[in-house]
Motif scaffolding. Structure first.
Motif, PDB file in Angstrom:
ATOM      1  N   PRO A  86      12.324 -21.288 -14.373  1.00 51.65           N
ATOM      2  CA  PRO A  86      13.735 -21.616 -13.898  1.00 51.65           C
ATOM      3  C   PRO A  86      13.802 -23.215 -13.442  1.00 51.65           C
ATOM      4  O   PRO A  86      14.884 -23.872 -13.806  1.00 51.65           O
ATOM      5  N   GLY A  87      12.521 -23.809 -13.135  1.00 49.11           N
ATOM      6  CA  GLY A  87      12.900 -25.354 -12.954  1.00 49.11           C
ATOM      7  C   GLY A  87      13.583 -25.902 -11.717  1.00 49.11           C
ATOM      8  O   GLY A  87      13.851 -26.976 -11.520  1.00 49.11           O
ATOM      9  N   ARG A  88      14.046 -24.886 -10.959  1.00 48.68           N
ATOM     10  CA  ARG A  88      15.005 -25.220  -9.801  1.00 48.68           C
ATOM     11  C   ARG A  88      14.883 -24.017  -8.761  1.00 48.68           C
ATOM     12  O   ARG A  88      14.486 -22.992  -9.264  1.00 48.68           O
ATOM     13  N   SER A  89      15.596 -24.278  -7.549  1.00 46.62           N
ATOM     14  CA  SER A  89      15.525 -23.209  -6.725  1.00 46.62           C
ATOM     15  C   SER A  89      16.826 -22.082  -7.063  1.00 46.62           C
ATOM     16  O   SER A  89      17.817 -22.647  -7.768  1.00 46.62           O
ATOM     17  N   PHE A  90      16.912 -21.244  -6.522  1.00 48.34           N
ATOM     18  CA  PHE A  90      17.891 -20.257  -6.995  1.00 48.34           C
ATOM     19  C   PHE A  90      19.150 -20.394  -6.062  1.00 48.34           C
ATOM     20  O   PHE A  90      18.963 -20.595  -4.873  1.00 48.34           O
ATOM     21  N   SER A  91      20.366 -20.016  -6.663  1.00 47.45           N
ATOM     22  CA  SER A  91      21.430 -19.718  -5.603  1.00 47.45           C
ATOM     23  C   SER A  91      21.525 -18.369  -5.229  1.00 47.45           C
ATOM     24  O   SER A  91      20.690 -17.562  -5.785  1.00 47.45           O
ATOM     25  N   ALA A  92      22.520 -18.193  -4.590  1.00 45.48           N
ATOM     26  CA  ALA A  92      22.585 -16.564  -4.113  1.00 45.48           C
ATOM     27  C   ALA A  92      22.621 -15.779  -5.110  1.00 45.48           C
ATOM     28  O   ALA A  92      22.195 -14.534  -5.549  1.00 45.48           O
ATOM     29  N   ALA A  93      23.446 -16.251  -6.063  1.00 42.60           N
ATOM     30  CA  ALA A  93      23.848 -15.260  -7.373  1.00 42.60           C
ATOM     31  C   ALA A  93      22.682 -15.227  -8.280  1.00 42.60           C
ATOM     32  O   ALA A  93      22.291 -14.230  -8.704  1.00 42.60           O
ATOM     33  N   ASP A  94      22.005 -16.419  -8.415  1.00 38.15           N
ATOM     34  CA  ASP A  94      20.794 -16.310  -9.226  1.00 38.15           C
ATOM     35  C   ASP A  94      19.736 -15.543  -8.602  1.00 38.15           C
ATOM     36  O   ASP A  94      19.088 -14.691  -9.289  1.00 38.15           O
ATOM     37  N   ALA A  95      19.753 -15.141  -7.427  1.00 37.66           N
ATOM     38  CA  ALA A  95      18.546 -14.330  -6.670  1.00 37.66           C
ATOM     39  C   ALA A  95      19.064 -12.997  -6.882  1.00 37.66           C
ATOM     40  O   ALA A  95      17.868 -12.245  -7.175  1.00 37.66           O
ATOM     41  N   LEU A  96      20.021 -12.430  -6.858  1.00 44.76           N
ATOM     42  CA  LEU A  96      20.763 -11.197  -7.134  1.00 44.76           C
ATOM     43  C   LEU A  96      20.423 -10.862  -8.374  1.00 44.76           C
ATOM     44  O   LEU A  96      19.937  -9.643  -8.705  1.00 44.76           O
ATOM     45  N   LEU A  97      20.666 -11.714  -9.581  1.00 48.00           N
ATOM     46  CA  LEU A  97      20.348 -11.624 -10.595  1.00 48.00           C
ATOM     47  C   LEU A  97      18.920 -11.167 -11.136  1.00 48.00           C
ATOM     48  O   LEU A  97      18.334 -10.229 -11.749  1.00 48.00           O
ATOM     49  N   TRP A  98      18.095 -12.225 -10.508  1.00 50.07           N
ATOM     50  CA  TRP A  98      16.698 -12.009 -10.854  1.00 50.07           C
ATOM     51  C   TRP A  98      16.094 -10.746 -10.271  1.00 50.07           C
ATOM     52  O   TRP A  98      15.213 -10.367 -10.543  1.00 50.07           O
ATOM     53  N   GLU A  99      16.600 -10.383  -8.818  1.00 43.05           N
ATOM     54  CA  GLU A  99      16.183  -9.333  -8.176  1.00 43.05           C
ATOM     55  C   GLU A  99      16.179  -8.076  -9.073  1.00 43.05           C
ATOM     56  O   GLU A  99      15.356  -7.072  -9.073  1.00 43.05           O
TER      57      GLU A  99
END
Length: 744
Positions: A410-423
């Motif tokens: 990823p190379g960066r922190s997750f946004s809230a939407a990123d976190a849901l996608l990754w979860e």
């Protein structure tokens, strides 16, 4: 090639008598080392390192070819396939040399001295290491990986063999004189690394620690995080120092926090960390941590788990929040237990490593289990989530490791939407990856690395509130006590000698005795485990290890890394027992020993242990200002010594109130703080003859019977406190900072 870059490097003789017949076969088939067994079917007539192999070289009057590597090493596999599996190359090697194969993880004493020789001869170091020796064990030519055909600036392996043979036959006197000169030079180089243990310890200079922080700041990579240029290794010991330094206000504490936070964040969000299972790879080929070298080592992960947990304890920062660090520590700890645990959780220690390569159709492919293409992500996750994860994890059509494959990065922190996608994507990808061929595991258990894991799991379990991790730490400690430790009980009327064995296989200890680092890492882990559990068993075991280490490695008032396990190693180092004060992949044995002694002295009140730690810390002034990147653990120990370290005695009856006080102390970032808890269930006072931990002597419950904490320095204590609020205030007053004693 697996370059050292410089992070890096009892006899175990071959079976049977030394004779010209001994070298006419490959003798590695019965060796327990996974690395040696990988070479058991080579046409090369490999011998294990030991007196018999060198005697064979003397009897044949030929030089020794010494090849050093380890099971998870990618370029070791490459050279093996290209050269050691080639019949013509093997025939030439067998005819003109005695070939010895060494697992550097089993024999770091061998690796260390010949790594120094290799660097002196060739200017480079790494694995596979290829060294040519006299039958006495003196090095006269060396390199690392040699290809099967010449490359620009690098001869082929066959050319090297022919040149060495020609020099041995035609210029023997010069070869042997050069070997003697090299050994003498290595002995001279040791002069600056002498620790005189009966000298006068000097107080740690706070300015020296601040100078080290400024020096580290000058070498920081502001773009990729971490220090220096590629290849980049996780600077675990340096991070521990920075976190400790940040915990106490000074002119450089904020800078230390910033340096640590940026590096921890960069590694956690990169391909160095396996984004699916949480384990960390050995190093990154690129400055931005995007292309890892895929082997996963116990010693790296144990150190990193502890460092990330200590960042949580410090409170994190805006760049790298404590909550994100807690997830990183928890996942890496779980990976260690699940991926490296041997047998049932209560039965074994932790294995050494997972291989860099995955074997597919009989061919080694570096990192093959971990690589993804956009098409594979789409197939696994569907037409919407697949491309989204490819974008999130920097997986492009052109792969970064192979033409069609990239690690998740990823190379960066997750946004809230990123976190849901990754979860929702992560478990699917983890299951999909589980169906692939997996890297091999090296199942040998190394005592010192398991000691690192004990400390990491115990402290992380306490900080994060995960009892499973503490339980695993106790199981590993029990394995070390049961399998690796011989208490030296008298036998047949003869006095015994206590001994820690470095390596075990299949639940059986075998090979050389532990080195200084093994004793030190194990003692440090046991003291950390005692602080968390309050079980005196672990404290007592640590004291036995430290006492034996002092006898073995500090005889005559001078500290050494080993106790003369090999005559060849001693001769190669110029008859000078060696001590390497610099951190490599793990803290130096000297620095780890100083840290364990300092912690132990805070529990025991031992002046001798404190003085010995102080004499080792005398190494700091010439190292810290010039080379702080290789003195991280020594700096961290110096920071603890400067802080006292604080001594906390938790007395009184067990129950929720005492556990709350105990947990507040375990979550305090005070550098090097030691925590002792009365093991007796009723918390009553004990006499000196009953209490093995001096810090707890004559410390009991409050007058109303409630538990209380004594905070001390040098066994001189403040008034006891009975509540977390009072404890926080007293900690703040004694450390100069606000202690975080809240719940997590």
């Amino acid at each position: 090639m697996v370059m050292a870059a410089q992070q890096p490097a009892e006899q175990h003789p071959a079976s049977g008598p030394a004779s010209t017949e001994q070298g006419s076969f490959n003798a590695l088939g019965s060796e327990p080392s996974a690395y040696l067994r990988q070479h058991a079917h080579n046409p090369v007539h490999w011998q294990p390192f030991g007196d018999d192999a060198f005697a064979l070289a003397a009897a044949r009057d030929v030089p020794v070819f010494l090849s050093i590597g380890y099971a998870a090493c990618h370029w070791c596999h490459v050279m093996a396939h290209e050269s050691f599996e080639d019949q013509d190359t093997a025939d030439y090697l067998n005819a003109h040399f005695v070939a010895i194969k060494v697992d550097r993880e089993e024999r770091p004493d061998v690796d260390s001295v010949y790594m120094a020789a290799t660097q002196a001869i060739s200017g480079e170091g790494g694995w596979p290491m290829s060294v040519f020796l006299t039958p006495e064990g003196l090095a006269f030519h060396a390199g690392t990986y040699f290809p099967p055909t010449p490359l620009p600036g690098r001869p082929s392996f066959r050319q090297v063999l022919e040149a060495v043979r020609e020099a041995w036959l035609e210029r023997r006197d010069a070869v042997e004189q050069n070997a003697r000169n090299l050994a003498a030079g290595m002995a001279d180089a040791q002069a600056g690394a002498v620790v005189v243990l009966d000298g006068m310890p000097q107080a740690v200079d706070p300015a020296l620690l601040s100078t080290a922080v400024r020096g580290l700041a000058r070498t920081e990579d502001p773009d990729g995080g971490g220090f220096g240029r590629a290849p980049k290794f996780p600077p675990s010991a340096v991070l521990e120092f920075l976190i400790r330094h940040a915990a106490v206000p000074s002119a450089t504490s904020d800078a230390a926090r910033d340096l640590a936070g940026r590096t921890l964040a960069a590694m956690a969000r990169s391909a160095l960390r396996d984004q699916l299972d949480g384990g960390f790879a050995r190093y990154s080929v690129t400055a931005d941590w995007s292309v890892p070298h895929f082997e996963k080592m116990l010693y790296d992960n144990a150190q990193l788990v502890r460092v990330y947990a200590h960042w949580v304890r410090l409170g994190g920062d805006a760049v790298f929040p404590a909550e994100e660090a807690a997830a990183v520590a928890s996942e890496a700890a779980a990976w260690m237990i699940d991926a490296l645990g041997i047998g049932t959780a209560a039965a074994g220690g932790l294995a050494s490593s997972l291989d860099a390569d995955t074997v597919v159709d009989g061919v080694h492919h570096e990192g093959a289990a971990y690589l993804w293409s956009p098409a594979q992500l789409r197939e696994a996750l569907g037409p919407e989530d697949g491309p989204a994860v490819a974008r999130l994890m920097n997986v492009r059509e052109r792969g970064t490791v192979s033409a069609h494959g990239s690690p998740l990065h990823p190379g960066r922190s997750f946004s809230a939407a990123d976190a849901l996608l990754w979860e929702r994507s992560r478990p699917v990808l983890l299951a999909e990856r589980g169906s692939r061929n997996q890297p091999a595991r090296d199942d040998k258990v190394v005592a010192g690395w398991n000691g690192l894991a004990v400390a990491a799991l115990a402290e992380t379990g306490a900080i994060l509130g995960e009892p499973r991790l503490v339980e695993a730490a106790e199981n590993i400690a029990g394995y070390l006590e049961r399998v690796h430790w011989d208490a030296g009980e008298p036998r047949d009327g003869e006095p015994g000698r206590a001994r820690l064995t470095r390596v075990s296989h299949d639940g059986t200890a075998r090979g050389i005795g532990g080195l200084l680092e093994d004793y030190a890492f194990c003692a440090d882990g046991l003291l950390a485990l005692y602080a968390v559990t309050g079980r005196v068993r672990w404290y007592t075991f640590a004291q036995e290890l430290l006492a034996e280490a002092a006898d073995r490695f500090a005889a005559g008032g001078r500290l050494t890394d080993s106790a003369g396990e090999s005559g060849q190693v001693l001769r190669a180092s110029g008859e000078q027992p060696s001590l390497d004060p610099f951190d490599n992949a793990a803290p130096s044995g000297a620095a780890a020993f100083a840290g364990a002694l300092l912690t132990s002295s805070a529990y025991s009140g031992s002046h001798d242990q404190r003085a010995m730690a102080g004499n080792i810390l005398n190494l700091l002034p010439p190292i810290a200002s010039r080379a702080p990147r290789v003195a991280g653990w020594l700096l961290a120990t110096g920071q603890a010594a400067l802080a006292g370290p604080l001594e906390a005695a938790v007395a009184g009856p067990d129950g929720p109130a005492r556990r709350e006080l105990h947990l507040a102390l375990l979550r305090s970032p005070s550098p090097g703080m030691v925590v002792a808890v009365q093991e007796n269930p009723d918390g009553g006072r004990q006499g000196p003859e009953q209490e093995p931990v001096a810090l707890l002597e004559h410390r009991g419950a409050a007058s109303d019977g409630s538990p209380q904490v004594y905070l001390c320095r040098g066994m001189v204590c403040q008034r006891p406190v009975t509540s977390p609020a009072e404890l926080g205030e007293q900690l703040a007053a004694m450390t100069g900072s606000r202690a975080d004693t809240g719940e997590r």
